[in-house]
Design an enzyme around this catalytic site. Sequence first.
Site, PDB file in Angstrom:
ATOM      1  CD  GLU A 180      38.508  26.072  15.818  1.00  0.00           C
ATOM      2  OE1 GLU A 180      38.546  24.880  15.875  1.00  0.00           O
ATOM      3  OE2 GLU A 180      38.371  26.839  14.787  1.00  0.00           O
ATOM      4  CG  ASP A 228      40.656  16.868  12.208  1.00  0.00           C
ATOM      5  OD1 ASP A 228      40.370  16.360  13.844  1.00  0.00           O
ATOM      6  OD2 ASP A 228      40.424  17.647  11.973  1.00  0.00           O
ATOM      7  CD  GLU A 281      34.603  19.659  14.753  1.00  0.00           C
ATOM      8  OE1 GLU A 281      33.660  19.798  14.743  1.00  0.00           O
ATOM      9  OE2 GLU A 281      35.490  19.992  13.840  1.00  0.00           O
ATOM     10  CE  LYS A 300      41.555  18.248  15.769  1.00  0.00           C
ATOM     11  NZ  LYS A 300      40.094  18.873  15.316  1.00  0.00           N
ATOM     12  CG  ASP A 333      37.647  18.646   9.879  1.00  0.00           C
ATOM     13  OD1 ASP A 333      38.491  19.439  10.132  1.00  0.00           O
ATOM     14  OD2 ASP A 333      36.535  18.381  10.382  1.00  0.00           O
ATOM     15  CB  SER A 334      41.170  22.863   8.405  1.00  0.00           C
ATOM     16  OG  SER A 334      42.286  22.293   8.732  1.00  0.00           O
TER      17      SER A 334
HETATM   18  O1  KIV Z   1      40.959  20.932  11.290  1.00  0.00           O
HETATM   19  C1  KIV Z   1      41.642  21.965  11.723  1.00  0.00           C
HETATM   20  O2  KIV Z   1      42.406  22.510  11.137  1.00  0.00           O
HETATM   21  C2  KIV Z   1      41.481  21.942  13.124  1.00  0.00           C
HETATM   22  C3  KIV Z   1      42.174  23.046  13.910  1.00  0.00           C
HETATM   23  C4  KIV Z   1      41.334  24.344  13.853  1.00  0.00           C
HETATM   24  C5  KIV Z   1      42.520  22.848  15.179  1.00  0.00           C
HETATM   25  O3  KIV Z   1      40.834  21.094  13.557  1.00  0.00           O
END
Ligand code: KIV
Length: 290
Positions: A207, A108, A140, A138, A69-70
């Site tokens: 992280e 994500d 959180e 993934k 999600d980054s």
């Molecule tokens: O979204 C992302 O880039 C992440 C990484 C920092 C693990 O979750």
Amino acid sequence: MSEMTTPAGTLPAGGAAHAEHTAPLRRVRVHHLREAKERGERITMLTAYDAPTARIFDAAGIDVLLVGDSVSDNILGEKSTLPVTVEDMIRHTRAVTGAVRRSLVVADLPFGSYESSPEQAHATAVRLMKEAGAHAVKFEGGRRVAEHVHKVTQAGIPVMGHLGFTPQSEHALGGKRVQGRGDDAAEQLSQDALALQEAGAFAVVLEMVPAPLAERITEVLSIPTIGIGAGPACDGQVLVWLDMAGMTDWSPRFAKQYAQIGAVLTEAARAYAQDVRSGAFPAQEHTFAE
Ligand code: KIV
């Protein structure tokens, strides 16, 4: 090392062997990651958000590509990961899954798309698998999402956990801060990691966690840990590719820059502009005579 000479269970051949087509292609699957941990073989993971970079990282032998999600702050120009939508994630994940031949693609679940119930997590995960071709998802959180992880994995969807500094909770955590400092916080984080494993997660991202704590969690878990700012003892490492390749003005202390792609692109753009202004481009070889 070609697959022919690789002991059974080791990560499928990638990198040079793959690029030169000297090894038959085998996809990285979640069981390969667990086997890699058992053998002490480190797992490589980078973010990827589009087809061209996914193709490059896949051919370079990166085991896992994370459509994080980054994408929100790194590609879409937002200030955090919070604004990104399920539709955004589907679009970017499709681009990545369409480009890879070997890497395992993890997508994500974005903020607001899974937290309220295991059913909500399941519904969003199904969309990423069905509409975007993700190989795993993934999300959180620790014990608070353990039931969600259980529900999703029971439906046959592999789940990677994410603990420590969790960017979707940035405001609750008081900014980008190392998590798990002090005995109590370390115990809470370890309990969260165990809960994710028990719920069926196949790996967990740690992280911004102190290295000794990440090492202890890595020893205790049978599933692999993937560190980002969590020291060298994790079973694998992940970085945001723009940090790794020098594409940003600022990158976190835990990231290492392996190239200066931003500087190379700036030079290329300057040279192009100069050629256009001087009339050097397009030359005859770039021109259709009729
Ligand atoms: O979204 C992302 O880039 C992440 C990484 C920092 C693990 O979750």
